[in-house]
Design a protein around this motif. Sequence first.
Motif, PDB file in Angstrom:
ATOM      1  N   VAL A  40      -2.815   7.237  10.339  1.00 52.92           N
ATOM      2  CA  VAL A  40      -2.539   7.256   8.894  1.00 52.92           C
ATOM      3  C   VAL A  40      -1.505   6.210   8.505  1.00 52.92           C
ATOM      4  CG1 VAL A  40      -1.579   8.647   7.011  1.00 52.92           C
ATOM      5  CG2 VAL A  40      -3.185   9.674   8.620  1.00 52.92           C
ATOM      6  N   VAL A  41      -0.471   6.013   9.321  1.00 53.88           N
ATOM      7  CA  VAL A  41       0.596   5.096   8.939  1.00 53.88           C
ATOM      8  C   VAL A  41       0.082   3.665   8.773  1.00 53.88           C
ATOM      9  CG1 VAL A  41       1.328   4.463  11.287  1.00 53.88           C
ATOM     10  CG2 VAL A  41       3.004   4.510   9.417  1.00 53.88           C
ATOM     11  N   LYS A  42      -0.994   3.327   9.472  1.00 56.16           N
ATOM     12  CA  LYS A  42      -1.563   1.981   9.361  1.00 56.16           C
ATOM     13  C   LYS A  42      -2.250   1.746   8.023  1.00 56.16           C
ATOM     14  CE  LYS A  42      -2.349   1.726  14.349  1.00 56.16           C
ATOM     15  NZ  LYS A  42      -3.367   1.651  15.436  1.00 56.16           N
ATOM     16  N   LEU A  43      -2.507   2.829   7.275  1.00 51.62           N
ATOM     17  CA  LEU A  43      -3.134   2.698   5.965  1.00 51.62           C
ATOM     18  C   LEU A  43      -2.145   2.223   4.900  1.00 51.62           C
ATOM     19  CD1 LEU A  43      -5.255   5.993   5.932  1.00 51.62           C
ATOM     20  CD2 LEU A  43      -6.000   3.692   6.574  1.00 51.62           C
ATOM     21  N   PHE A  44      -0.864   2.324   5.203  1.00 57.06           N
ATOM     22  CA  PHE A  44       0.157   1.951   4.223  1.00 57.06           C
ATOM     23  C   PHE A  44       0.607   0.513   4.438  1.00 57.06           C
ATOM     24  CE2 PHE A  44       0.345   6.524   4.239  1.00 57.06           C
ATOM     25  CZ  PHE A  44       0.598   6.849   2.910  1.00 57.06           C
ATOM     26  N   PRO A  45       0.713  -0.267   3.365  1.00 57.14           N
ATOM     27  CA  PRO A  45       1.240  -1.641   3.497  1.00 57.14           C
ATOM     28  C   PRO A  45       2.670  -1.620   4.021  1.00 57.14           C
ATOM     29  CG  PRO A  45       0.255  -1.264   1.322  1.00 57.14           C
ATOM     30  CD  PRO A  45       0.344   0.072   1.987  1.00 57.14           C
ATOM     31  N   ARG A  46       3.083  -2.694   4.642  1.00 55.12           N
ATOM     32  CA  ARG A  46       4.413  -2.743   5.218  1.00 55.12           C
ATOM     33  C   ARG A  46       5.518  -2.769   4.166  1.00 55.12           C
ATOM     34  NH1 ARG A  46       4.501  -3.893  10.717  1.00 55.12           N
ATOM     35  NH2 ARG A  46       2.468  -4.388  11.619  1.00 55.12           N
ATOM     36  N   TRP A  47       5.146  -3.109   2.926  1.00 54.35           N
ATOM     37  CA  TRP A  47       6.185  -3.151   1.887  1.00 54.35           C
ATOM     38  C   TRP A  47       6.537  -1.758   1.350  1.00 54.35           C
ATOM     39  CZ3 TRP A  47       4.180  -0.991  -2.432  1.00 54.35           C
ATOM     40  CH2 TRP A  47       2.812  -1.107  -2.672  1.00 54.35           C
ATOM     41  N   VAL A  48       5.777  -0.730   1.757  1.00 45.87           N
ATOM     42  CA  VAL A  48       6.090   0.635   1.312  1.00 45.87           C
ATOM     43  C   VAL A  48       7.324   1.137   2.074  1.00 45.87           C
ATOM     44  CG1 VAL A  48       5.290   3.022   1.205  1.00 45.87           C
ATOM     45  CG2 VAL A  48       3.697   1.149   0.737  1.00 45.87           C
ATOM     46  N   ALA A  49       8.354   1.501   1.330  1.00 48.72           N
ATOM     47  CA  ALA A  49       9.606   1.933   1.941  1.00 48.72           C
ATOM     48  C   ALA A  49       9.436   3.297   2.624  1.00 48.72           C
ATOM     49  CB  ALA A  49      10.704   2.018   0.883  1.00 48.72           C
ATOM     50  N   PRO A  50       9.960   3.462   3.835  1.00 49.13           N
ATOM     51  CA  PRO A  50       9.869   4.759   4.521  1.00 49.13           C
ATOM     52  C   PRO A  50      10.483   5.894   3.701  1.00 49.13           C
ATOM     53  CG  PRO A  50      10.627   3.061   6.019  1.00 49.13           C
ATOM     54  CD  PRO A  50      10.624   2.452   4.656  1.00 49.13           C
ATOM     55  N   ASN A  51      11.603   5.615   3.023  1.00 51.50           N
ATOM     56  CA  ASN A  51      12.243   6.659   2.224  1.00 51.50           C
ATOM     57  C   ASN A  51      11.372   7.105   1.059  1.00 51.50           C
ATOM     58  OD1 ASN A  51      14.462   6.655   3.873  1.00 51.50           O
ATOM     59  ND2 ASN A  51      15.752   5.442   2.502  1.00 51.50           N
ATOM     60  N   LEU A  52      10.501   6.220   0.588  1.00 52.89           N
ATOM     61  CA  LEU A  52       9.571   6.593  -0.483  1.00 52.89           C
ATOM     62  C   LEU A  52       8.566   7.616   0.043  1.00 52.89           C
ATOM     63  CD1 LEU A  52       8.434   6.244  -3.332  1.00 52.89           C
ATOM     64  CD2 LEU A  52       7.068   4.311  -2.472  1.00 52.89           C
ATOM     65  N   LEU A  53       8.083   7.402   1.268  1.00 55.43           N
ATOM     66  CA  LEU A  53       7.163   8.361   1.879  1.00 55.43           C
ATOM     67  C   LEU A  53       7.853   9.712   2.065  1.00 55.43           C
ATOM     68  CD1 LEU A  53       5.544   6.110   4.648  1.00 55.43           C
ATOM     69  CD2 LEU A  53       4.661   6.612   2.367  1.00 55.43           C
ATOM     70  N   THR A  54       9.113   9.675   2.500  1.00 57.58           N
ATOM     71  CA  THR A  54       9.883  10.908   2.680  1.00 57.58           C
ATOM     72  C   THR A  54      10.008  11.659   1.362  1.00 57.58           C
ATOM     73  OG1 THR A  54      11.171   9.871   4.446  1.00 57.58           O
ATOM     74  CG2 THR A  54      12.084  11.864   3.459  1.00 57.58           C
ATOM     75  N   PHE A  55      10.364  10.923   0.310  1.00 58.45           N
ATOM     76  CA  PHE A  55      10.585  11.560  -0.991  1.00 58.45           C
ATOM     77  C   PHE A  55       9.295  12.121  -1.567  1.00 58.45           C
ATOM     78  CE2 PHE A  55      10.759  11.443  -5.626  1.00 58.45           C
ATOM     79  CZ  PHE A  55      11.872  12.255  -5.856  1.00 58.45           C
ATOM     80  N   VAL A  56       8.201  11.372  -1.464  1.00 55.88           N
ATOM     81  CA  VAL A  56       6.922  11.844  -2.002  1.00 55.88           C
ATOM     82  C   VAL A  56       6.479  13.113  -1.276  1.00 55.88           C
ATOM     83  CG1 VAL A  56       4.461  11.296  -2.250  1.00 55.88           C
ATOM     84  CG2 VAL A  56       6.186   9.579  -2.815  1.00 55.88           C
TER      85      VAL A  56
END
Length: 381
Positions: A40-56
């Motif tokens: 799943v993590v490979k589906l996200f572009p590298r510019w997506v901040a990890p903290n954004l994933l945490t918050f969502v």
Amino acid sequence: MFGFRYLTTEHLKGFDNYKYKSIDTSPLANYVMQPWWNAVVKLFPRWVAPNLLTFVGWFILVTNFALFTYYDFDFHTTSNDLGLKRKPIPSWVWLYCGIGQFLSHTLDGIDGKQARRTKSSTPLGELFDHGLDSWSCILLPLTLFSALGTGSKWAGHTDEMLVPCLAVVATFYLTHWEKYITGVLYLPWLYDVSQLGCSLGYLITWWYGVEFWQFYVFSNISCARVLKWVLIGSFFATLPACLWNVWDHYASLRRSSTKQEHEGRNLSFWEVIAPAVPLLLLSICYYLWCEISPHDVLIAQPRVFMFSMGIVFSNIACRLIIAQMTGHSCDLFNILLLPVTITMALGVLYPRYEIMTLFLCCLLLLVMHLHYGISVVSDRY
């Protein structure tokens, strides 16, 4: 407003020297969830901040909690035998929560992978992740209680919510207490099981309805009561492994020639048990409040009462996590317990205002906890 500094210069230096280390031996995590998260993590572009994933991921759990707050504020909507004329919780809510729970768990599993993938791992990211996890500890059981109901012959009394919820938060705290001593986060086997179990439970309720859970397992012991015992049992199931890891840590310290070979610290006995003090004070305070409340506050306003407890716990857990990450001693008393104690006393002295002061206390605790979190982030930068 956020100029108050909670972190000292020594705390900030401790963050700079911190290194994260975790061990996960769960077969479910290693053979099922890890391959899923890696894909799943490979589906996200590298510019997506990890903290954004945490918050969502955390925000999805907040929406789950908000939906049940709207449709089932007092946990009685699914208690069909109480004779209350309530509209049932819409089936789409259970479906949303089932999918949302799984998505939240997935995002919580990939945020660290995204951080390592983008070379953006920081102590602040870990603190943000685990800090939100500590808040989620109260959101999960409270949403589950909407499926089980309270006050009915199936679900048991409303005041039976307190101990299972305390067990859930204590299980989370136990893991970080262990990390405070050993320097290693040993991920419990029950973590992934509980997350997937919650998601499956919501989906079952969506498909079969809340009546699915309304049966007796043994004699007059209902399914709801068994699930409450499971929540309590999660603490006692996690405790032996934690004690063993702590024992092994000190045994290895005695065998080694230098303390630098180990992640953890050689703490004294009193430093080891110190983290128990704020959690014990929290438990005593809320239990005492239930016992002396003129209006049986847990029964009158269970959601607000338990949510306020979850806020205080999250603040206690965050301070323990920071103490571990920075190499400092943990706080023995949490300042958020002060307004709780004052509110409890006011309720006894002025019973007619108890419910109102409970709501005001919960709002104050929320503001204080958010102020702490935002200020800590500001201190770090």
